[in-house]
Each structure stands twice: as structure tokens, then as C-alpha cells.
Scaffold this motif. Structure first.
Motif, PDB file in Angstrom:
ATOM      1  N   UNK A 199       0.813  -1.227   0.174  1.00 33.75           N
ATOM      2  CA  UNK A 199       0.214   0.302  -0.266  1.00 33.75           C
ATOM      3  C   UNK A 199       0.986   1.207   0.154  1.00 33.75           C
ATOM      4  N   UNK A 200       1.583   1.145   0.586  1.00 32.11           N
ATOM      5  CA  UNK A 200       2.894   2.549   0.421  1.00 32.11           C
ATOM      6  C   UNK A 200       4.043   2.272  -0.396  1.00 32.11           C
ATOM      7  N   UNK A 201       4.019   1.545  -1.512  1.00 32.74           N
ATOM      8  CA  UNK A 201       4.756   1.792  -2.457  1.00 32.74           C
ATOM      9  C   UNK A 201       4.564   2.575  -3.498  1.00 32.74           C
ATOM     10  N   UNK A 202       5.667   3.569  -3.882  1.00 37.96           N
ATOM     11  CA  UNK A 202       5.305   4.731  -4.334  1.00 37.96           C
ATOM     12  C   UNK A 202       5.031   6.321  -3.802  1.00 37.96           C
ATOM     13  N   UNK A 203       4.752   6.026  -2.209  1.00 38.03           N
ATOM     14  CA  UNK A 203       4.517   7.059  -1.214  1.00 38.03           C
ATOM     15  C   UNK A 203       5.555   7.165  -0.245  1.00 38.03           C
ATOM     16  N   UNK A 229      -1.868  15.285   5.426  1.00 38.62           N
ATOM     17  CA  UNK A 229      -2.388  14.608   4.849  1.00 38.62           C
ATOM     18  C   UNK A 229      -2.802  13.482   3.748  1.00 38.62           C
ATOM     19  N   UNK A 230      -0.733  13.585   3.878  1.00 41.88           N
ATOM     20  CA  UNK A 230      -0.085  12.416   3.009  1.00 41.88           C
ATOM     21  C   UNK A 230      -0.291  11.046   3.754  1.00 41.88           C
ATOM     22  N   UNK A 231       0.095  11.622   4.985  1.00 38.37           N
ATOM     23  CA  UNK A 231      -0.077  10.152   5.856  1.00 38.37           C
ATOM     24  C   UNK A 231      -1.954   9.522   5.986  1.00 38.37           C
ATOM     25  N   UNK A 232      -3.095  10.989   5.875  1.00 41.79           N
ATOM     26  CA  UNK A 232      -3.944  10.210   6.278  1.00 41.79           C
ATOM     27  C   UNK A 232      -4.485   9.709   4.768  1.00 41.79           C
ATOM     28  N   UNK A 233      -3.725  10.071   3.318  1.00 40.36           N
ATOM     29  CA  UNK A 233      -3.754   8.834   2.622  1.00 40.36           C
ATOM     30  C   UNK A 233      -3.208   7.927   2.599  1.00 40.36           C
ATOM     31  N   UNK A 234      -2.131   7.683   3.522  1.00 35.17           N
ATOM     32  CA  UNK A 234      -1.248   6.158   3.477  1.00 35.17           C
ATOM     33  C   UNK A 234      -2.454   5.328   4.383  1.00 35.17           C
ATOM     34  N   UNK A 235      -3.154   6.304   5.468  1.00 34.03           N
ATOM     35  CA  UNK A 235      -3.511   5.542   6.637  1.00 34.03           C
ATOM     36  C   UNK A 235      -4.584   4.091   5.685  1.00 34.03           C
ATOM     37  N   UNK A 236      -5.529   5.605   4.668  1.00 36.62           N
ATOM     38  CA  UNK A 236      -6.912   4.843   4.170  1.00 36.62           C
ATOM     39  C   UNK A 236      -6.278   3.282   3.464  1.00 36.62           C
TER      40      UNK A 236
END
Lengths: 409, 409
Positions: A199-203, A229-236
Motif C-alpha cells: 500500500x505504501x509503494x510509491x508514497x 494529509x499524506x499520512x491520512x491518505x497512506x492510512x486509508x
């Protein structure tokens, strides 16, 4: 090597280097310091030796932008941190009149002159230090400018340390988002790790850590520049990849989520525990407000208790054994009816070290779940695990089973 | 400063300095190292940075007779300890053929060539090192001679570390007696400390440490030259001074002693828990063999559960409230009769944070005890304590009440 400014943490106390007490202050300070943009380069525990501590503090104060020290600020002769810090920085100390006033009531409690005098050593302040007045205890903290930045001295008791740390770090603005913590159940640690990595690939700007205790996996995302914001997206994204095994994205425990969701669904719970011996109900009642959802539980360790308190038919125990799908289901049904709860869970298994057989080895646990409409059972075999680990993992599985039923109601 | 030779402990892993995991290896290693006569001068945690670790190891290897390092020996690129140690000592590394053979089955599990190659990095041995073959995992340990003495590299997972530590330290003879640990209940920490100090007056070669968690005080005597016999005498003297508050002199927990003594007395136990929510039965069933003495328990969180499962008269709850001497006694009596046990204990209180009133504040807990001959109750008020601390202290008090009854039977 990171570009970030570095911090060091020092915990003082012979009980730490003698293996008598596990240090929890370091982890707590590390999290707070990192939020303010520092990278913690080293964390050291030392005994109550003024000379050794002075050498260490001297080296760290020259190397790191921030040095946080806890412990050794009390009134006894074992408390060497004030003297060691003064020695390391080559400064004098003087009695602070405000602190002397503050300490008078504590001095008055001692009849022995030597003890009374010792209390007042806590009023000694290093030249140029800013004083952090004690809110919970008697030992003040001190904040000092050093060659490389700032040296913070805090008392060791976690309750005193915590409150003062916040004041000491107020001068540094939080630049990182707080870490996000996802809870995962019913999935091996390595699968959780791989799912999160996918899920974190490319982030960018996010560090991943997976921590596992028996029955409890925490997937932690640290802000390395991604921001809120980046962390929120990653959590989702990570939660989506983990699927229904992910029960919380806000750091909650399984029991927290169960109590919260059962409360919203107005569902009442009951437990029937054999091998977990009360751990399931203890976990639920650890959550404030549990009394709104948990009606109660029965710890049915003996067969008689299963029969008399949970109305398990004795023939079931005779025919299938106490550790069986049939008895697990009957225990769950019995608890549900006894307490008139919406959902009940039951555990019956062999936690060891004794009591296992070839057919039913140590680590075999049956779970029963009963609702007003149906009863079901689940089998788990935890080979090679200790008694404590089997009980902890069984507790987590039981809570997870309850949560799934509450969500399905 | 002690005359003893010094040791240093290093734990490697970014999760440690990032505050994500509390380090327990240090305490364990410290105890073993001290038994062999060393004084642990410093214990440091560092992140997965090869350069920083190499600098640290270089300094420690020149300063201390013994340096024990754990973590960072696995196969990933985060595992930097082998390289850092080689760098610190200025030595080369080479593949060990026996380790390569040992690792082949693990290599075969990986289809990706890069992962397979990484597994084999664990076969790299520093020139001159003695290899500690892995018994539980895949990472071997290494023992190296340094300028000042010995450097030991061990894997981080406690199960792997523990077994290998024993082999690594086999070259050092234990010269100190193992620490003695006394368990104390029902006495403030400061009283326990003073009692122990009085008993130790005039006895040389013994260091005293008192550790307290909610409801649990441990008085620890460390051998500083007194030897086995001197330590045994000191334990007896401290136990006598502590009186009946001292429930164990062999490191046992309160639950250990309860299960052991109830077993000897052939006494059966039952619990009726409200505010402790299962913690009392969970503590008892944590002890192997608990099934011989604990018949079972009821977690009666709701008033209905108290009435239906423990036969508490509803009028008692209406008249005196659920948190009262009357209800605590009725709960204990109900549990004793339900399970036909010799002794039952009951807890009912306000653990908070909500639910308190002026008359019955958060922290008020009533305990009931029932035997076949009598029923009694005990009141405790734990002002200012957290929900967790109130529950933990109440659990300890309940276990202590059970033990006193078992001893009096």
C-alpha cells in the motif's frame, strides 16, 4: 544518514543498568522529540555515578542539538544528575529562593535534620538554567543552553516527567504529524507487513514499522515529510489493503473498538471463559464505559462450573471433552442466556504447560459464539506458544469474534 | 566508583530510539552480566545507522572489559551490526561454510534472488570471531576479542538472545549469588523500604532496591560480596521485619503463592468480580496448575448479573448501593455457594474515570470474603489513582485476602 538535527536521551538510575527496572521513559520521550523534527541518535541508561554521568553529558551536550535527561533529581545522595550536569557544563549551582519556599512544607515533614537538609538540595539550580517548577512531585526540572543546543533535566517518575517534558519541549514547534497506528487481528505479522508495504509503494515521506505481541499487531506509520494529509491518505490505503483484518486506524485497541461499536449498536455482551480465565472480560472492562455493554461473564474453570453456571449438558463434556466445539458452543449459549446478552463468546482450550495429549495438544483452543439467532464455533491451534502467549492470543481472538458479531448484528 | 570490571550493553534498532518498542533485553542481559561480577556502566540504544554504531562500538570496546550488543544481525539491509562491529575493530568478514550450509533451507524458501542472497549475509563472520550457532532463529551470534576484553554480538529477538547469551557468558564464572526477591502486599512502599533498611543495618555486602507497581512491591537484595549464606540470612531478617506483609521470599508472585498454598491446604477458590472485571481470576489462572484450586468466577458487572448469578438480594443493592459492604459480602457468599468453594473473594468499586459521587468517590472499593464459616468485608479508598491502578491494586488486595483466608483455614 538523516539531515535532521539529532537528539540524545539519557535515563539515570542504577536500577536501570542493574536490570531491575525496564525503562519506559525513553520511548515516551523519543516520540515527543521526534514530533519536533529531531532524530534520536542514541538513548543511554547510566547508574548513579556522578563522574561517569558528567563525562557522558559533556560528550552528548557537544554533539546533539537536544539532550533530554530523566532521573537522579530527587533529594537522596543517589541523585547525582544536578551535580553531574553542572560539572559537565563547568557551571556553579545556587539555591533558588522560590524553590526553597516551595519545598518548606516537605522539609517540615522530616524530624531528622539530615533528611530535612537533603530535601533542600532540590532547590539547587545550575547557573543560567530555566527552572521547570514541579507540578506532581518535589523535584524541579532545569533547561540549559549548551554548546550544541539545549540540555533538559527532568525527574524520573513517569507522571512527573511527562508533564514537565511537555513544558520543556514547548520551545520546539511540532513539525511532524503524530504517528498513525492501525490495529490488526487475525493475520500473521509478515502478511500485515507485506500488505502495508504494498500500500505504501510509491508514497514518499512515510516510515513503516510493524510491532507484534501475541494476538496484537500494530502497523505504525511515521511522518518523514508526508505531513498530515499524506499520512491520512497512506492510512486509508494501508487499511484498504489489510481489509477486514484491520479493526482500527486511530490507535484504538480491539477492546476499545468493541466497547465503542457495541455501544453504538446498543448490543450487550457476555463472556464464558475457561482457558483465558478472565482475561477477555478484564480486557473489555479495562475500557472506560464498558459497563454500558458488558453485562458480565463466567470463568468456568472446572467442569462443575460449566454445568452449574453455564448450563452445559454434562453428557457433552463426557462425550466430546471440555475442549471441544460442542462444549464451546454450549458455554457461549449458556452465558448468553444467563446474562440475557445479545452476543456471548466462550473460550475452552489447553494453555499448558501440562494437560495436553496427542489428540488435544497444548495450544488447542475452541471458541464459541452465541447470538439470539445462531451459535457457532471456531478452532485454533497455537503450537509451540507459551501459556502466556496462548492465553493472550486466545483473548484477542475472542474479542475479534465478538466484534465481528457486533458488526454483523 | 566500584572496583569491579565494567560492562556495557548496546541494543540496536531504530524502533528503540523512535519510541516504538520498549527494550527489555537490556534488563535481562544486565542481570546475567552482573552475576558474573561485572558492573554495568552504561546501556545504550541506537538506530540502524552503521557509521554511528561503529563509532559507539569502537569507544565501548576500548573502555569496557565486556560489551554485549543485541539486534541488527538479521538478513535485511537494516541489519548493520555485523558491518559496524567489523568497521569498529578494523577487521574483515568472510563467509562461514558451516553457516552457509545451515542457511540453505532458509535460502530455498525465497524465490526472489535478492532475498535469497540477503539470507546468506547472516553467514558473514568477522575475522577471529567465535560463532554462536543459532538454536531458535537464523542469525548466528559472534564473540570477539577486543583491546579491553570481549565483544559479544547477539540477535535481538528475546528468545534467540536469551539462549545464546547463556552460551556467550559461559566463559565467565558466576561470582555473585543470584538476587533475592521478596514480595510484599498491604504496606506502603516507603514502609517496606524502611523495614528492609532496618533489617540490613550492620550487614555488609548487600545492596537493596525496592520496586513498586500498583499493588505490588518487590524488595530486592543484590549480592555485593555477602555471598549465598549472607544473602540467605539477610532475606530471613528482612522477612521478619516486614512481618506478615511479606508473602514470599523466593520471587513468587502473590498468585503463585496463593495457588501453591491453596493446593497444599486442598482449599478451593472462587471469585466474584465487579470493578476488577476478571483480573483476579486472570491472575490466578496465569499460574500453571491453577485448575487444581480455582473452581471458577463470576464477572458481575451489571446489577442483574449480581442478582441472577450471585444471588445477591436486589434489596441490598437498592438500599446500600452496588458499592457497599453488604453487596460485597453477598457477592462473596453467592460465589462461594455457587461454586461450592472453600473461599471466595468479591470486589465491587468505582474504578472511574466516571461514576464517582461525593459519598462514593472514584477509587472506593469494597471487598467481600466468604468461607464456609464466616463472611467479612474490607473497605479501601484509592484517591487520585488511575482506572488501571485502581483495578491493579484491587486485584492485589483481593489475592491477598484470599491468601490470608487460605492460611487461616
Amino acid at each position: 544518514v538523516s539531515e535532521r538535527e539529532t537528539a540524545a536521551i539519557v535515563t539515570v538510575g542504577s536500577e536501570l543498568v542493574e536490570g531491575l527496572r525496564v525503562d519506559t521513559n525513553t520511548a515516551e520521550i523519543a516520540r515527543e522529540v521526534q514530533r519536533r523534527g529531531f532524530r534520536v541518535a542514541e538513548a543511554t541508561s547510566v547508574g548513579d555515578d556522578q563522574g561517569e554521568l558528567a563525562v557522558l553529558l559533556g560528550r552528548l551536550a557537544e554533539t546533539h542539538r537536544l539532550v533530554v535527561v530523566t532521573g537522579g533529581l530527587g533529594p537522596t545522595h543517589d541523585d547525582v544528575t544536578r551535580d553531574a550536569a553542572a560539572q559537565a557544563l563547568g557551571r556553579e549551582m545556587a539555591m533558588d529562593p522560590a524553590l526553597v519556599d516551595f519545598l518548606q512544607p516537605f522539609v517540615a515533614r522530616h524530624t531528622e535534620p539530615r533528611s530535612a537538609a537533603q530535601v533542600l538540595t532540590q532547590a539547587l539550580v545550575i547557573d543560567g538554567a530555566e527552572v521547570l517548577a514541579p507540578a506532581n512531585g518535589t523535584a524541579p526540572g532545569q533547561v540549559l543552553a549548551t554548546a550544541a543546543g539545549t540540555l533538559v533535566l527532568l525527574p524520573g517518575p513517569p507522571r512527573e516527567m511527562r508533564e514537565m517534558l511537555e513544558r520543556a519541549l514547548a520551545r520546539f514547534t511540532p513539525v511532524r504529524a503524530a504517528a498513525r497506528e492501525l490495529g490488526v487481528a487475525g493475520m500473521p505479522e509478515s502478511d500485515a507487513q507485506h500488505a502495508a508495504q504494498r500500500a505504501l509503494e510509491g508514497r514518499g515521506g512515510i516510515a513503516l514499522t510493524v510491532l507484534a505481541k501475541p494476538g496484537d499487531i500494530r502497523v505504525i506509520l511515521l511522518d518523514e515529510g508526508a505531513g498530515e494529509a499524506g499520512l491520512d491518505e497512506a492510512v486509508a490505503a494501508v487499511a484498504a489493503e489489510l481489509g477486514e483484518a484491520c479493526y482500527a486506524t486511530d490507535g484504538s485497541t480491539l477492546a476499545d473498538v468493541l466497547v465503542r461499536e457495541a455501544g453504538v449498536a446498543r448490543a450487550t455482551l457476555a463472556t464464558a471463559e475457561s482457558c483465558t480465565g478472565g482475561l477477555v472480560s478484564a480486557a473489555i472492562t479495562d475500557v472506560p464505559g464498558a459497563s454500558d455493554v458488558l453485562l458480565g461473564g463466567v470463568v468456568a474453570y472446572s467442569n462443575d462450573a460449566k454445568v452449574h453456571l453455564l448450563a452445559v449438558a454434562r453428557e457433552l463434556i463426557t462425550e466430546f471433552g471440555a475442549v471441544s466445539a460442542e462444549v464451546a458452543q454450549a458455554m457461549a449459549r449458556g452465558a448468553r442466556e444467563r446474562f440475557d446478552a445479545d452476543v456471548a463468546v466462550a473460550t475452552t482450550g489447553i494453555a499448558g504447560p501440562g494437560g495436553g495429549s496427542q489428540e488435544k495438544p497444548v495450544g488447542l483452543v475452541w471458541f464459541g459464539v452465541a447470538t439470539r439467532l445462531h451459535v457457532s464455533s471456531t478452532r485454533r491451534l497455537m503450537t509451540g506458544a507459551s501459556r502466556g502467549a496462548i492465553r493472550a492470543r486466545s483473548t484477542s481472538i475472542a474479542l475479534d469474534l465478538l466484534l465481528r458479531e457486533v458488526r454483523g448484528l
